[in-house]
Design a protein around this motif. Structure first.
Motif, PDB file in Angstrom:
ATOM      1  N   LEU A  82      -5.388  -1.844  -1.049  1.00 38.08           N
ATOM      2  CA  LEU A  82      -4.423  -2.853  -1.474  1.00 38.08           C
ATOM      3  C   LEU A  82      -4.657  -3.252  -2.929  1.00 38.08           C
ATOM      4  O   LEU A  82      -3.722  -3.294  -3.729  1.00 38.08           O
ATOM      5  CB  LEU A  82      -4.504  -4.088  -0.575  1.00 38.08           C
ATOM      6  N   GLN A  85       0.823  -1.207   0.000  1.00 36.68           N
ATOM      7  CA  GLN A  85       0.000   0.000   0.000  1.00 36.68           C
ATOM      8  C   GLN A  85       0.861   1.262   0.000  1.00 36.68           C
ATOM      9  O   GLN A  85       0.423   2.298  -0.468  1.00 36.68           O
ATOM     10  CB  GLN A  85      -0.963  -0.007   1.188  1.00 36.68           C
ATOM     11  N   SER A 127      -3.322   5.447   3.628  1.00 34.41           N
ATOM     12  CA  SER A 127      -3.081   4.343   2.700  1.00 34.41           C
ATOM     13  C   SER A 127      -3.955   4.473   1.458  1.00 34.41           C
ATOM     14  O   SER A 127      -4.831   5.323   1.395  1.00 34.41           O
ATOM     15  CB  SER A 127      -3.409   3.009   3.378  1.00 34.41           C
TER      16      SER A 127
END
Length: 178
Positions: free
Chosen positions: A100, A19, A97
């Motif tokens: 993912l 990430q 972040s």
């Protein structure tokens, strides 16, 4: 105090690295340093980086399914459910972040083929769930939409993924997903 097993520590650290940097921008050496073990020890748990990526995606996909089931399980209006879905992205933004699978999707052509289908499946699950909420909302009169629910869902998910990238570029406190 509970201790986390080594495979979980490796998956957690790998997720953070992906990430932050992307799949191709970290090595087992980086992962070993993050967890505090030898590189050879990583191979005991995940023989290849593709094996590590696959295990990580299985876990991430399961977490999404659990989150969507929790949202659905609370009942309520589809608008509320979609706001809770957006909240999942907001939480990711607050951690500084990006998603993912959003990170892996940007590397899709250069990640192992074994991971590509898993990334696509994750994104398809997100879009299909959002599509269903929009369809249900349109059928009940909660939403007045033109065009297909799938198109609106795709636009929403793309906006959320892109919003995370913009928030990162602007800083964690950016109002992109607020």
């Amino acid at each position: 105090m509970a201790t986390t097993d080594t495979p979980t520590q490796l998956l957690d650290a790998a997720q953070d690295l992906i990430q932050e940097r992307g799949f191709n921008a970290f090595s087992y050496k980086d992962l070993a340093a993050a967890v505090g073990i030898r590189t050879a020890s990583i191979h005991y748990h995940f023989q290849t980086k593709a094996d590590l990526g696959s295990a990580l995606l299985v876990r991430y996909h399961a977490q999404l399914k659990e989150a969507l089931a929790r949202i659905d399980g609370k009942g309520g209006k589809n608008r509320t459910k979609l706001k809770k879905f957006i909240g999942l992205y907001r939480e990711t933004q607050e951690r500084g972040s990006i998603c993912l699978c959003g990170s892996l999707a940007s590397d899709l052509r250069s990640i192992p083929a074994s991971l590509q289908d898993e990334v696509v499946a994750y994104l398809e699950l997100s879009e299909s769930w959002v599509t269903e909420k929009i369809k249900q909302g349109a059928q009940s009169g909660e939403f007045n939409i033109s065009g297909s629910a799938a198109h609106h869902a795709s636009t929403l998910v793309a906006g959320l993924q892109g919003g995370l990238i913009l928030a990162r570029a602007r800083g964690v406190n950016s109002p992109v997903l607020t």
